[in-house]
Design an enzyme around this catalytic site. Structure first.
Site, PDB file in Angstrom:
ATOM      1  N   ASP A 192       0.866  -1.178   0.000  1.00  0.00           N
ATOM      2  CA  ASP A 192       0.000   0.000   0.000  1.00  0.00           C
ATOM      3  C   ASP A 192       0.901   1.225   0.000  1.00  0.00           C
ATOM      4  O   ASP A 192       1.517   1.546   1.008  1.00  0.00           O
ATOM      5  CB  ASP A 192      -0.914   0.022   1.229  1.00  0.00           C
ATOM      6  CG  ASP A 192      -1.995   1.097   1.118  1.00  0.00           C
ATOM      7  OD1 ASP A 192      -1.679   2.200   0.609  1.00  0.00           O
ATOM      8  OD2 ASP A 192      -3.137   0.850   1.516  1.00  0.00           O
ATOM      9  N   ARG A 253     -12.864  -5.401  -5.288  1.00  0.00           N
ATOM     10  CA  ARG A 253     -13.525  -5.081  -6.551  1.00  0.00           C
ATOM     11  C   ARG A 253     -12.996  -6.025  -7.626  1.00  0.00           C
ATOM     12  O   ARG A 253     -11.781  -6.246  -7.749  1.00  0.00           O
ATOM     13  CB  ARG A 253     -13.256  -3.626  -6.960  1.00  0.00           C
ATOM     14  CG  ARG A 253     -13.893  -2.596  -6.030  1.00  0.00           C
ATOM     15  CD  ARG A 253     -15.399  -2.553  -6.194  1.00  0.00           C
ATOM     16  NE  ARG A 253     -16.017  -1.520  -5.371  1.00  0.00           N
ATOM     17  CZ  ARG A 253     -16.540  -1.736  -4.171  1.00  0.00           C
ATOM     18  NH1 ARG A 253     -16.491  -2.957  -3.641  1.00  0.00           N
ATOM     19  NH2 ARG A 253     -17.115  -0.746  -3.500  1.00  0.00           N
ATOM     20  N   ASP A 276     -15.464 -13.098  -3.950  1.00  0.00           N
ATOM     21  CA  ASP A 276     -16.741 -12.563  -3.489  1.00  0.00           C
ATOM     22  C   ASP A 276     -17.302 -11.588  -4.507  1.00  0.00           C
ATOM     23  O   ASP A 276     -18.478 -11.245  -4.456  1.00  0.00           O
ATOM     24  CB  ASP A 276     -16.555 -11.871  -2.134  1.00  0.00           C
ATOM     25  CG  ASP A 276     -17.882 -11.482  -1.514  1.00  0.00           C
ATOM     26  OD1 ASP A 276     -18.740 -12.372  -1.353  1.00  0.00           O
ATOM     27  OD2 ASP A 276     -18.066 -10.290  -1.197  1.00  0.00           O
ATOM     28  N   GLU A 281     -22.465  -9.801 -11.945  1.00  0.00           N
ATOM     29  CA  GLU A 281     -23.085 -10.424 -10.773  1.00  0.00           C
ATOM     30  C   GLU A 281     -24.595 -10.505 -10.985  1.00  0.00           C
ATOM     31  O   GLU A 281     -25.248  -9.466 -11.048  1.00  0.00           O
ATOM     32  CB  GLU A 281     -22.745  -9.621  -9.511  1.00  0.00           C
ATOM     33  CG  GLU A 281     -21.263  -9.617  -9.203  1.00  0.00           C
ATOM     34  CD  GLU A 281     -20.883  -8.797  -7.967  1.00  0.00           C
ATOM     35  OE1 GLU A 281     -21.790  -8.173  -7.350  1.00  0.00           O
ATOM     36  OE2 GLU A 281     -19.702  -8.763  -7.614  1.00  0.00           O
ATOM     37  N   HIS A 300     -21.004 -11.894  -3.378  1.00  0.00           N
ATOM     38  CA  HIS A 300     -20.915 -10.538  -2.821  1.00  0.00           C
ATOM     39  C   HIS A 300     -21.532 -10.436  -1.416  1.00  0.00           C
ATOM     40  O   HIS A 300     -22.395  -9.598  -1.143  1.00  0.00           O
ATOM     41  CB  HIS A 300     -21.595  -9.541  -3.766  1.00  0.00           C
ATOM     42  CG  HIS A 300     -20.957  -8.176  -3.737  1.00  0.00           C
ATOM     43  ND1 HIS A 300     -20.756  -7.411  -4.855  1.00  0.00           N
ATOM     44  CD2 HIS A 300     -20.475  -7.436  -2.710  1.00  0.00           C
ATOM     45  CE1 HIS A 300     -20.195  -6.266  -4.540  1.00  0.00           C
ATOM     46  NE2 HIS A 300     -20.006  -6.256  -3.225  1.00  0.00           N
ATOM     47  N   GLY A 303     -19.458  -7.826   2.723  1.00  0.00           N
ATOM     48  CA  GLY A 303     -19.783  -6.655   3.525  1.00  0.00           C
ATOM     49  C   GLY A 303     -20.930  -6.936   4.472  1.00  0.00           C
ATOM     50  O   GLY A 303     -21.043  -8.018   5.039  1.00  0.00           O
TER      51      GLY A 303
END
Length: 342
Positions: A192, A253, A276, A281, A300, A303
């Site tokens: 990162d 993503r 996921d 989708e 998905h 979350g």
């Protein structure tokens, strides 16, 4: 029409708050429980806007000092904000605010908070579950056991112990994932460019370059935002550079991975993928990812699903309480952050 849930009044001097709940009441996931509404009532009058009737929604926003938004809230652009003369703060009970906010909010001095942190906790927990399940080879063992097998697949199970876990992206979800890895004796590498070595060291991780992370990791978990610089970040070359039997987990993503290249590598049997998120989708019935035995698909769910939505609602309520007390909101989003946020 407006639905008035509770009408206690909160006053500081002559100031009275009105809090508008600005999301569709028929969300697939719950956001606010009765006890959340009771806490909001201690701050002022609570009403739910009716977005199917734009005129009534505008009248509700005209009264609002604070707003709680979520999935399904229209973009708060200048056209909407001209109907919000009293609005001071927006608490977004969902993840990214990119589709919600506009520069007009900051220009008007309206503060913005996102529940990306608590949402990231759910994502990180899912990623940890995928990490353990894929190392244990649970998906393939399940299929083998149902077919009468036992030893052949069982011998491929591994532990979350003395391996290298690569984390791409040290935002809210990536940071929580690293915290969840602390009890395990594993080496954690992180890519990162926006997070310092010192901060990552505090989390028990080592900052490294992406290509080095790819080469060394037994598990690669993606938590990066989708930006021009991260689209197809895991391309054919990097996927080919991964260890044989490495695991790739994507709860972020889909376009961060070159899906066509991933299918190629999975078809060779080299890697295992837990996805996921996918390019479409749901995936088409004949999509190759549906039939690959070394690919787990989870629709998905990383979350906030079902009761997980209450975690976001709780955070939004607490943010408004912090704002009311003059405290810094934990999930406050600054205008300058928008270019690097998910």
């Amino acid at each position: 029409m407006h639905i008035f849930y509770i009408t206690k009044e909160w006053r500081t001097g002559s100031l009275k708050w009105t809090i508008a709940l600005c999301y569709p009441p028929n969300l697939q996931r719950p956001i606010l429980h009765e006890w959340h509404l009771e806490r909001l009532a201690d701050l002022g009058r609570v009403l739910h806007t009716e977005w199917s009737d734009p005129e009534q929604a505008r009248r509700a926003l005209y009264e609002a000092d604070a707003a709680i938004t979520s999935w399904g809230t229209p973009r708060l652009d200048e056209e909407w904000l001209c109907h919000c003369p009293r609005l001071k703060v927006v608490a977004h009970a969902a993840g990214t605010v990119k589709g919600l906010v506009s520069a007009a909010l900051w220009e008007r001095g309206i503060r913005v908070s996102s529940a990306n942190g608590p949402l990231g906790e759910g994502v990180a927990e899912t990623a940890l579950g995928m990490t353990i399940a894929s190392l244990k080879n649970m998906w393939r063992i399940d299929r083998a056991a149902r077919a009468g097998g036992w030893t052949e697949e069982r011998r491929l199970a591994r532990e979350l112990y003395q391996i290298t876990v690569g984390v791409i992206g040290a935002g809210k979800a990536g940071t929580h994932y690293m915290k969840l890895l602390r009890p395990f004796r594993v080496k954690v590498l992180v890519y990162d460019p926006f997070v310092s070595r010192q901060r990552l060291a505090e989390l028990g991780a080592t900052r490294t370059e992406l290509d080095e992370l790819i080469r060394q990791s037994d598990v690669v978990s993606i938590h990066a935002p989708l930006l021009p610089s991260t689209r197809n970040m895991l391309d054919r070359g990097r996927l080919m550079a991964m260890k044989d039997d490495a695991i790739i987990i994507n709860t972020a993503r889909a376009p961060i991975i070159d899906e066509e290249a991933l299918i190629e590598q999975l078809s060779l049997g080299r890697l295992f993928a837990c996805l996921d998120v996918t390019s479409s989708e749901p995936l088409a019935a004949d999509h190759p990812l549906r039939s690959l035995p070394n690919c787990a698909l989870t629709c998905h769910i990383a979350g906030a699903v079902s009761n997980g939505g209450y975690r976001l609602g709780q955070f939004a309520v607490e943010e408004l309480e912090r704002f009311k007390r003059g405290m810094k909101m934990e999930g406050e989003v600054e205008r300058e952050q928008m270019e690097i946020l998910a």
